[in-house]
Write a protein that holds these residues in place. Structure first.
Motif, PDB file in Angstrom:
ATOM      1  N   THR A  33       0.836  -1.198   0.000  1.00 49.89           N
ATOM      2  CA  THR A  33       0.000   0.000   0.000  1.00 49.89           C
ATOM      3  C   THR A  33       0.872   1.250   0.000  1.00 49.89           C
ATOM      4  OG1 THR A  33      -0.039   0.160   2.406  1.00 49.89           O
ATOM      5  CG2 THR A  33      -1.752  -1.219   1.368  1.00 49.89           C
ATOM      6  N   LEU A  34       0.240   2.383  -0.192  1.00 45.56           N
ATOM      7  CA  LEU A  34       0.962   3.651  -0.127  1.00 45.56           C
ATOM      8  C   LEU A  34       1.569   3.842   1.256  1.00 45.56           C
ATOM      9  CD1 LEU A  34       1.860   6.352  -1.310  1.00 45.56           C
ATOM     10  CD2 LEU A  34      -0.411   7.260  -0.759  1.00 45.56           C
ATOM     11  N   GLU A  35       0.840   3.476   2.294  1.00 44.32           N
ATOM     12  CA  GLU A  35       1.381   3.616   3.650  1.00 44.32           C
ATOM     13  C   GLU A  35       2.582   2.701   3.851  1.00 44.32           C
ATOM     14  OE1 GLU A  35       2.500   4.987   7.088  1.00 44.32           O
ATOM     15  OE2 GLU A  35       0.988   5.957   5.831  1.00 44.32           O
ATOM     16  N   GLU A  36       2.534   1.497   3.317  1.00 40.92           N
ATOM     17  CA  GLU A  36       3.693   0.606   3.407  1.00 40.92           C
ATOM     18  C   GLU A  36       4.880   1.177   2.633  1.00 40.92           C
ATOM     19  OE1 GLU A  36       1.412  -3.660   3.940  1.00 40.92           O
ATOM     20  OE2 GLU A  36       1.627  -2.812   1.936  1.00 40.92           O
ATOM     21  N   ARG A  38       5.449   4.355   2.156  1.00 43.96           N
ATOM     22  CA  ARG A  38       5.974   5.442   2.981  1.00 43.96           C
ATOM     23  C   ARG A  38       6.815   4.905   4.136  1.00 43.96           C
ATOM     24  NH1 ARG A  38       0.558   9.186   2.883  1.00 43.96           N
ATOM     25  NH2 ARG A  38       1.129  10.333   1.005  1.00 43.96           N
ATOM     26  N   GLU A  39       6.379   3.805   4.739  1.00 38.63           N
ATOM     27  CA  GLU A  39       7.140   3.220   5.841  1.00 38.63           C
ATOM     28  C   GLU A  39       8.492   2.696   5.354  1.00 38.63           C
ATOM     29  OE1 GLU A  39       8.617   2.438   9.321  1.00 38.63           O
ATOM     30  OE2 GLU A  39       6.741   3.533   9.045  1.00 38.63           O
ATOM     31  N   LEU A  40       8.541   2.130   4.163  1.00 36.97           N
ATOM     32  CA  LEU A  40       9.820   1.706   3.600  1.00 36.97           C
ATOM     33  C   LEU A  40      10.770   2.889   3.478  1.00 36.97           C
ATOM     34  CD1 LEU A  40       8.755  -0.750   0.736  1.00 36.97           C
ATOM     35  CD2 LEU A  40       9.845  -1.336   2.922  1.00 36.97           C
ATOM     36  N   HIS A  41      10.241   4.020   3.052  1.00 32.80           N
ATOM     37  CA  HIS A  41      11.081   5.217   2.914  1.00 32.80           C
ATOM     38  C   HIS A  41      11.509   5.770   4.269  1.00 32.80           C
ATOM     39  CE1 HIS A  41       9.993   5.032  -1.287  1.00 32.80           C
ATOM     40  NE2 HIS A  41      10.953   5.889  -1.509  1.00 32.80           N
ATOM     41  N   ARG A  42      10.600   5.753   5.236  1.00 34.87           N
ATOM     42  CA  ARG A  42      10.995   6.198   6.583  1.00 34.87           C
ATOM     43  C   ARG A  42      12.118   5.301   7.106  1.00 34.87           C
ATOM     44  NH1 ARG A  42       5.352   7.631   6.925  1.00 34.87           N
ATOM     45  NH2 ARG A  42       4.784   5.526   7.559  1.00 34.87           N
ATOM     46  N   GLY A  43      12.008   3.993   6.857  1.00 37.19           N
ATOM     47  CA  GLY A  43      13.057   3.068   7.272  1.00 37.19           C
ATOM     48  C   GLY A  43      14.377   3.359   6.577  1.00 37.19           C
ATOM     49  N   ALA A  44      14.308   3.690   5.288  1.00 35.10           N
ATOM     50  CA  ALA A  44      15.529   4.025   4.545  1.00 35.10           C
ATOM     51  C   ALA A  44      16.160   5.300   5.087  1.00 35.10           C
ATOM     52  CB  ALA A  44      15.230   4.172   3.052  1.00 35.10           C
ATOM     53  N   PHE A  45      15.347   6.302   5.407  1.00 42.25           N
ATOM     54  CA  PHE A  45      15.889   7.539   5.980  1.00 42.25           C
ATOM     55  C   PHE A  45      16.555   7.258   7.327  1.00 42.25           C
ATOM     56  CE2 PHE A  45      12.538   9.802   3.348  1.00 42.25           C
ATOM     57  CZ  PHE A  45      13.441  10.275   2.418  1.00 42.25           C
ATOM     58  N   ARG A  46      15.925   6.395   8.139  1.00 42.54           N
ATOM     59  CA  ARG A  46      16.544   6.025   9.421  1.00 42.54           C
ATOM     60  C   ARG A  46      17.874   5.307   9.180  1.00 42.54           C
ATOM     61  NH1 ARG A  46      11.091   4.998  10.753  1.00 42.54           N
ATOM     62  NH2 ARG A  46      11.315   2.812  10.168  1.00 42.54           N
ATOM     63  N   ALA A  47      17.883   4.407   8.207  1.00 39.77           N
ATOM     64  CA  ALA A  47      19.103   3.664   7.895  1.00 39.77           C
ATOM     65  C   ALA A  47      20.214   4.595   7.404  1.00 39.77           C
ATOM     66  CB  ALA A  47      18.812   2.572   6.861  1.00 39.77           C
ATOM     67  N   ILE A  48      19.859   5.589   6.606  1.00 34.78           N
ATOM     68  CA  ILE A  48      20.842   6.569   6.147  1.00 34.78           C
ATOM     69  C   ILE A  48      21.417   7.329   7.336  1.00 34.78           C
ATOM     70  CG2 ILE A  48      21.111   8.775   4.918  1.00 34.78           C
ATOM     71  CD1 ILE A  48      19.073   7.619   2.849  1.00 34.78           C
ATOM     72  N   ASN A  49      20.538   7.788   8.217  1.00 35.56           N
ATOM     73  CA  ASN A  49      21.006   8.516   9.400  1.00 35.56           C
ATOM     74  C   ASN A  49      21.885   7.636  10.275  1.00 35.56           C
ATOM     75  OD1 ASN A  49      19.798  10.913   8.701  1.00 35.56           O
ATOM     76  ND2 ASN A  49      17.950  10.530   9.887  1.00 35.56           N
TER      77      ASN A  49
END
Length: 89
Positions: A33-36, A38-49
């Motif tokens: 889903t779109l929410e999933e 978005r969560e993948l991207h939030r996870g990627a941003f956390r991983a980058i940080n």
């Protein structure tokens, strides 16, 4: 991997996995889903940080790129992909 310590290497592996998950959904190898998405991207941003923090620590760089002065980022979507604004064509 040649220059980073264990924490940097592990953070790089985590980042790679997060980005692969996005790629798999983007190329239709997995669905979600779109929410999933978005969560993948939030996870990627956390991983980058996390990767940046591990690299900075490994290099002895003072300071931090997380916390209140560097809030978590969200996925930016073009208008045509935002919820409630999806075209039929």
């Amino acid at each position: 991997m040649l220059l980073g310590g264990d924490d940097v290497v592990e953070a790089a592996h985590d980042l790679s996995a997060a980005v692969r998950a996005i790629d798999w959904q983007a190329t239709g190898q997995t669905s979600g889903t779109l929410e999933e998405w978005r969560e993948l991207h939030r996870g990627a941003f956390r991983a980058i940080n996390n990767f940046h923090e591990a690299a900075r620590t490994d290099l002895g760089v003072l300071g931090s790129v997380t916390g209140e002065k560097h809030p978590e980022r969200a996925l930016l979507l073009p208008a045509s992909r935002r919820e409630g604004n999806q075209s039929s064509g």
